[in-house]
Design a protein around this motif. Structure first.
Motif, PDB file in Angstrom:
ATOM      1  N   VAL A 134      38.302  41.580  48.930  1.00 18.65           N
ATOM      2  CA  VAL A 134      37.510  41.927  47.743  1.00 18.65           C
ATOM      3  C   VAL A 134      38.198  43.004  46.916  1.00 18.65           C
ATOM      4  N   PHE A 135      38.693  44.026  47.573  1.00 15.55           N
ATOM      5  CA  PHE A 135      39.279  45.156  46.844  1.00 15.55           C
ATOM      6  C   PHE A 135      40.480  44.765  45.985  1.00 15.55           C
ATOM      7  N   PRO A 136      41.425  43.954  46.480  1.00 17.51           N
ATOM      8  CA  PRO A 136      42.541  43.564  45.599  1.00 17.51           C
ATOM      9  C   PRO A 136      42.083  42.777  44.370  1.00 17.51           C
ATOM     10  N   VAL A 137      41.089  41.914  44.551  1.00 20.90           N
ATOM     11  CA  VAL A 137      40.560  41.115  43.439  1.00 20.90           C
ATOM     12  C   VAL A 137      39.997  42.032  42.361  1.00 20.90           C
ATOM     13  N   ILE A 138      39.190  42.992  42.773  1.00 23.65           N
ATOM     14  CA  ILE A 138      38.583  43.925  41.814  1.00 23.65           C
ATOM     15  C   ILE A 138      39.642  44.839  41.197  1.00 23.65           C
ATOM     16  N   PHE A 139      40.563  45.321  42.031  1.00 22.14           N
ATOM     17  CA  PHE A 139      41.617  46.215  41.546  1.00 22.14           C
ATOM     18  C   PHE A 139      42.463  45.537  40.466  1.00 22.14           C
ATOM     19  N   VAL A 140      42.908  44.319  40.745  1.00 23.00           N
ATOM     20  CA  VAL A 140      43.748  43.609  39.771  1.00 23.00           C
ATOM     21  C   VAL A 140      42.954  43.306  38.507  1.00 23.00           C
ATOM     22  N   SER A 141      41.703  42.938  38.666  1.00 24.99           N
ATOM     23  CA  SER A 141      40.869  42.651  37.500  1.00 24.99           C
ATOM     24  C   SER A 141      40.726  43.892  36.611  1.00 24.99           C
ATOM     25  N   ARG A 142      40.504  45.033  37.218  1.00 20.92           N
ATOM     26  CA  ARG A 142      40.338  46.264  36.439  1.00 20.92           C
ATOM     27  C   ARG A 142      41.663  46.794  35.909  1.00 20.92           C
ATOM     28  N   ARG A 143      42.706  46.652  36.687  1.00 21.95           N
ATOM     29  CA  ARG A 143      44.000  47.236  36.304  1.00 21.95           C
ATOM     30  C   ARG A 143      44.761  46.369  35.305  1.00 21.95           C
ATOM     31  N   ARG A 144      44.735  45.055  35.507  1.00 22.71           N
ATOM     32  CA  ARG A 144      45.549  44.176  34.673  1.00 22.71           C
ATOM     33  C   ARG A 144      44.749  43.178  33.856  1.00 22.71           C
ATOM     34  N   GLY A 145      43.453  43.173  34.062  1.00 27.89           N
ATOM     35  CA  GLY A 145      42.620  42.211  33.347  1.00 27.89           C
ATOM     36  C   GLY A 145      41.560  42.900  32.510  1.00 27.89           C
ATOM     37  N   THR A 146      40.450  42.216  32.398  1.00 27.13           N
ATOM     38  CA  THR A 146      39.357  42.727  31.577  1.00 27.13           C
ATOM     39  C   THR A 146      38.324  43.487  32.402  1.00 27.13           C
ATOM     40  N   GLY A 147      38.429  43.356  33.726  1.00 26.81           N
ATOM     41  CA  GLY A 147      37.419  43.965  34.594  1.00 26.81           C
ATOM     42  C   GLY A 147      36.244  43.033  34.840  1.00 26.81           C
ATOM     43  N   ARG A 148      36.305  41.824  34.276  1.00 30.08           N
ATOM     44  CA  ARG A 148      35.242  40.823  34.461  1.00 30.08           C
ATOM     45  C   ARG A 148      35.807  39.665  35.275  1.00 30.08           C
ATOM     46  N   LEU A 149      35.200  39.374  36.418  1.00 27.46           N
ATOM     47  CA  LEU A 149      35.683  38.306  37.283  1.00 27.46           C
ATOM     48  C   LEU A 149      35.601  36.942  36.592  1.00 27.46           C
ATOM     49  N   SER A 150      34.597  36.759  35.764  1.00 36.35           N
ATOM     50  CA  SER A 150      34.453  35.476  35.068  1.00 36.35           C
ATOM     51  C   SER A 150      35.614  35.238  34.116  1.00 36.35           C
ATOM     52  N   THR A 151      36.068  36.268  33.462  1.00 36.28           N
ATOM     53  CA  THR A 151      37.179  36.143  32.517  1.00 36.28           C
ATOM     54  C   THR A 151      38.522  36.111  33.238  1.00 36.28           C
ATOM     55  N   ASP A 152      38.717  37.024  34.171  1.00 36.16           N
ATOM     56  CA  ASP A 152      40.016  37.180  34.817  1.00 36.16           C
ATOM     57  C   ASP A 152      40.324  36.099  35.844  1.00 36.16           C
ATOM     58  N   TYR A 153      39.306  35.542  36.503  1.00 33.41           N
ATOM     59  CA  TYR A 153      39.536  34.562  37.564  1.00 33.41           C
ATOM     60  C   TYR A 153      38.839  33.225  37.333  1.00 33.41           C
ATOM     61  N   GLY A 154      38.177  33.074  36.218  1.00 36.66           N
ATOM     62  CA  GLY A 154      37.464  31.824  35.976  1.00 36.66           C
ATOM     63  C   GLY A 154      36.243  31.689  36.874  1.00 36.66           C
ATOM     64  N   TRP A 155      35.629  32.818  37.206  1.00 33.09           N
ATOM     65  CA  TRP A 155      34.475  32.812  38.094  1.00 33.09           C
ATOM     66  C   TRP A 155      33.231  32.396  37.323  1.00 33.09           C
ATOM     67  N   SER A 156      32.966  31.103  37.308  1.00 35.86           N
ATOM     68  CA  SER A 156      31.759  30.567  36.685  1.00 35.86           C
ATOM     69  C   SER A 156      31.413  29.259  37.364  1.00 35.86           C
ATOM     70  N   VAL A 157      30.149  28.918  37.291  1.00 37.57           N
ATOM     71  CA  VAL A 157      29.672  27.670  37.892  1.00 37.57           C
ATOM     72  C   VAL A 157      28.905  26.905  36.833  1.00 37.57           C
ATOM     73  N   ARG A 158      29.266  25.656  36.669  1.00 38.85           N
ATOM     74  CA  ARG A 158      28.559  24.759  35.755  1.00 38.85           C
ATOM     75  C   ARG A 158      27.818  23.714  36.578  1.00 38.85           C
ATOM     76  N   PRO A 159      26.781  23.096  36.030  1.00 35.33           N
ATOM     77  CA  PRO A 159      26.036  22.084  36.792  1.00 35.33           C
ATOM     78  C   PRO A 159      26.930  20.971  37.350  1.00 35.33           C
ATOM     79  N   ALA A 160      27.934  20.554  36.582  1.00 35.93           N
ATOM     80  CA  ALA A 160      28.833  19.492  37.051  1.00 35.93           C
ATOM     81  C   ALA A 160      29.630  19.918  38.275  1.00 35.93           C
ATOM     82  N   ASP A 161      29.804  21.225  38.462  1.00 34.21           N
ATOM     83  CA  ASP A 161      30.576  21.722  39.600  1.00 34.21           C
ATOM     84  C   ASP A 161      29.932  21.353  40.930  1.00 34.21           C
ATOM     85  N   ILE A 162      28.624  21.176  40.938  1.00 32.27           N
ATOM     86  CA  ILE A 162      27.933  20.837  42.184  1.00 32.27           C
ATOM     87  C   ILE A 162      28.386  19.466  42.678  1.00 32.27           C
ATOM     88  N   GLY A 163      28.317  18.466  41.818  1.00 36.22           N
ATOM     89  CA  GLY A 163      28.749  17.128  42.213  1.00 36.22           C
ATOM     90  C   GLY A 163      30.236  17.060  42.520  1.00 36.22           C
TER      91      GLY A 163
END
Length: 183
Positions: free
Chosen positions: A5-34
């Motif tokens: 967890v810590f490296p993910v958050i560290f890299v997001s804050r240090r080299r990204g936007t600090g948002r997991l959804s933006t930096d890692y594509g962390w989102s779920v859409r209804p189609a993702d279930i199927g």
């Protein structure tokens, strides 16, 4: 898991936007279930195909799992905790770390095929932490094979939602088998 967890958050804050959804594509859409369910079935099928030539050792794995706890080590409320960790916690944290952080960087450096392959091998190797005997290598190979399906889903959709759902369903299948064989 905190070590992932810590490296993910560290890299997001240090080299990204600090948002997991933006930096890692962390989102779920209804189609993702199927798609995730189909991905889990594909991952489980690929894992079985990889294990067929190794069937004698695989039969040993069925009776003595090489990753995680064996059924005789789990009782009572521990089943619930184990199930939640295996089917919710591990998929979220492992997908953020392996597919979100590592695979994204490797794909950028060496391309999608090699990036997914290397990440999958590292993912399988990370599961050797529960090493018990040489059969553990087969379990790691099976996990790496499933990891390649998860990596493909992540790459193809550009999001972690699909691979996380596939990972959760994949682990859920294993948990259901473990639960069914423990009675």
């Amino acid at each position: 898991m905190a070590g992932m967890v810590f490296p993910v958050i560290f890299v997001s804050r240090r080299r990204g936007t600090g948002r997991l959804s933006t930096d890692y594509g962390w989102s779920v859409r209804p189609a993702d279930i199927g798609i995730g369910i189909l991905g889990a079935v594909a991952g489980r099928s690929a894992a079985v195909l990889v294990s067929i030539p190794l069937l004698p050792v695989y039969q040993q794995l069925e009776h003595q799992p090489q990753v995680g706890l064996s059924p005789n080590q789990i009782s009572g409320a521990t089943w619930i905790v184990f199930g939640v960790l295996a089917c919710v916690g591990a998929p979220i944290i492992e997908e953020l770390f392996f597919r979100g952080l590592i695979q994204t960087r490797l794909v950028g450096l060496i391309g999608p095929g090699w990036g997914i392959a290397v990440t999958s091998v590292v993912f399988g190797a990370a599961h050797l932490i529960g090493w018990q005997n040489p059969a553990s290598l087969i379990a790691a190979a099976i996990i790496a094979c499933a990891g390649s399906v998860l990596g493909f889903l992540r790459y193809r959709t550009g999001r972690l939602g699909t691979s996380t759902i596939a990972h959760a369903v994949f682990n859920g299948m294993a948990f259901a088998i473990l639960l069914a064989t423990s009675t």
